[in-house]
Design an enzyme around this catalytic site. Sequence first.
Site, PDB file in Angstrom:
ATOM      1  N   GLY A 155      61.542  37.535  68.790  1.00 27.02           N
ATOM      2  CA  GLY A 155      60.531  36.787  68.708  1.00 27.02           C
ATOM      3  C   GLY A 155      59.410  37.636  68.267  1.00 27.02           C
ATOM      4  N   ILE A 157      57.063  39.885  69.881  1.00 32.75           N
ATOM      5  CA  ILE A 157      56.716  40.731  71.163  1.00 32.75           C
ATOM      6  C   ILE A 157      58.302  41.021  71.386  1.00 32.75           C
ATOM      7  CG2 ILE A 157      56.905  41.306  73.781  1.00 32.75           C
ATOM      8  CD1 ILE A 157      55.163  38.461  73.970  1.00 32.75           C
ATOM      9  N   ARG A 226      58.249  35.856  81.365  1.00 33.72           N
ATOM     10  CA  ARG A 226      58.377  34.434  82.627  1.00 33.72           C
ATOM     11  C   ARG A 226      59.699  35.185  83.661  1.00 33.72           C
ATOM     12  NH1 ARG A 226      54.637  33.920  80.403  1.00 33.72           N
ATOM     13  NH2 ARG A 226      52.499  32.646  79.593  1.00 33.72           N
ATOM     14  N   GLU A 255      53.844  33.216  90.805  1.00 32.97           N
ATOM     15  CA  GLU A 255      52.803  33.927  90.992  1.00 32.97           C
ATOM     16  C   GLU A 255      51.671  33.526  91.415  1.00 32.97           C
ATOM     17  OE1 GLU A 255      52.763  34.772  86.380  1.00 32.97           O
ATOM     18  OE2 GLU A 255      54.489  36.049  86.288  1.00 32.97           O
ATOM     19  N   HIS A 274      51.255  40.492  86.319  1.00 26.83           N
ATOM     20  CA  HIS A 274      51.034  39.699  85.446  1.00 26.83           C
ATOM     21  C   HIS A 274      49.976  40.093  84.437  1.00 26.83           C
ATOM     22  CE1 HIS A 274      52.332  36.016  82.607  1.00 26.83           C
ATOM     23  NE2 HIS A 274      51.708  36.210  81.869  1.00 26.83           N
TER      24      HIS A 274
HETATM   25  C1  DGY Z   1      51.034  34.497  78.057  1.00 27.79           C
HETATM   26  O1  DGY Z   1      50.121  34.334  77.083  1.00 27.79           O
HETATM   27  O2  DGY Z   1      51.688  34.095  78.093  1.00 27.79           O
HETATM   28  C2  DGY Z   1      51.062  35.652  78.157  1.00 27.79           C
HETATM   29  O3  DGY Z   1      51.820  35.674  79.602  1.00 27.79           O
HETATM   30  C3  DGY Z   1      49.769  35.357  78.947  1.00 27.79           C
HETATM   31  O4  DGY Z   1      49.529  37.093  79.771  1.00 27.79           O
END
Ligand code: DGY
Length: 308
Positions: A155, A157, A226, A255, A274
């Site tokens: 995607g 990222i 995640r 977390e 995170h």
């Molecule tokens: C998100 O926005 O899902 C990220 O993991 C937050 O840092």
Amino acid sequence: MARVFITRRLPGDAVDRLAAAGHEVDVWREPSPPPAEALREHTAQADALLCMLTDPIDSDLLEAAPRLRAIANYAVGSDNIDVDAARARRIAVGVTPGVLTDATADIAFALLLAIARRLPEGEAAVRNGEWTTWEPDWLLGRDVHGATLGIVGRGRIGDAVARRAEGFGMTVVHHSRSSGIPLDKLLEEADFVSLHVPLTPETRHLIDAAALARMQPTAYLVNTARGGVVDQDALAAALHDGTIAGAALDVTDPEPLPPDDPLLAAPNLIVLPHLGSATHDTRRAMAELAVDNLLAALDGKPMPNPAS
Ligand code: DGY
């Protein structure tokens, strides 16, 4: 006028736009997230909710919130929200895509470099006096240039990480639902595997003992997606027995990871709290998008950034 519950104080002044639009804003001002009962009580009185990825928004909570018609998650992921249950109640759900792409890709690349070149070990050695002289064979790491990066999930990222990797002279392969090479082949070929899939029932423990066993013993795992995408017990075992060379994580399950979690005893591991989207500009931009989502929904319009 609508009542909006916001579960944490947010950077920037985006929230002021809610009050300027005539809405009543209830902000949770404590230093830690609202406990379950407080989240339930405040949400029960709200028409709209602006929540964090740390707030579990399940069907029971929605059931107790008859007025609720909009949820804006302060995250690009929505795995903390039962989106189907929200939709069944005609509650719009929005997320914050795009604005955190580069910050998260930067953290992925920072982790990749840090684990490959042993930056935490080197820094600790300077501070604890272990560095006594320059040594030809001390703290040797792995080259990043010329290595193969396997991107799982292509995607926004994943794409941004690929762009960075190309700048570092890496070969990039990827696996996604609709393109790239099979996951098994990627795991076998890659010197670095970087995860960029959302957490869904299909991706939970995608990287399990069998997947780790496919990776090369010299390969590294990077996770900024995640924590639940990786089977952490299997990862700890793979680090202890040398199945893979190391792992660098920005996300864990749970977390925060308790300091006595067995994963933290594994060798060649970096864990961050995170921090993917944690820059001033990114967090301010996320607040703007979350508020845009709420204002649209409260105005009876589609959210500009709905959860998928
Ligand atoms: C998100 O926005 O899902 C990220 O993991 C937050 O840092």
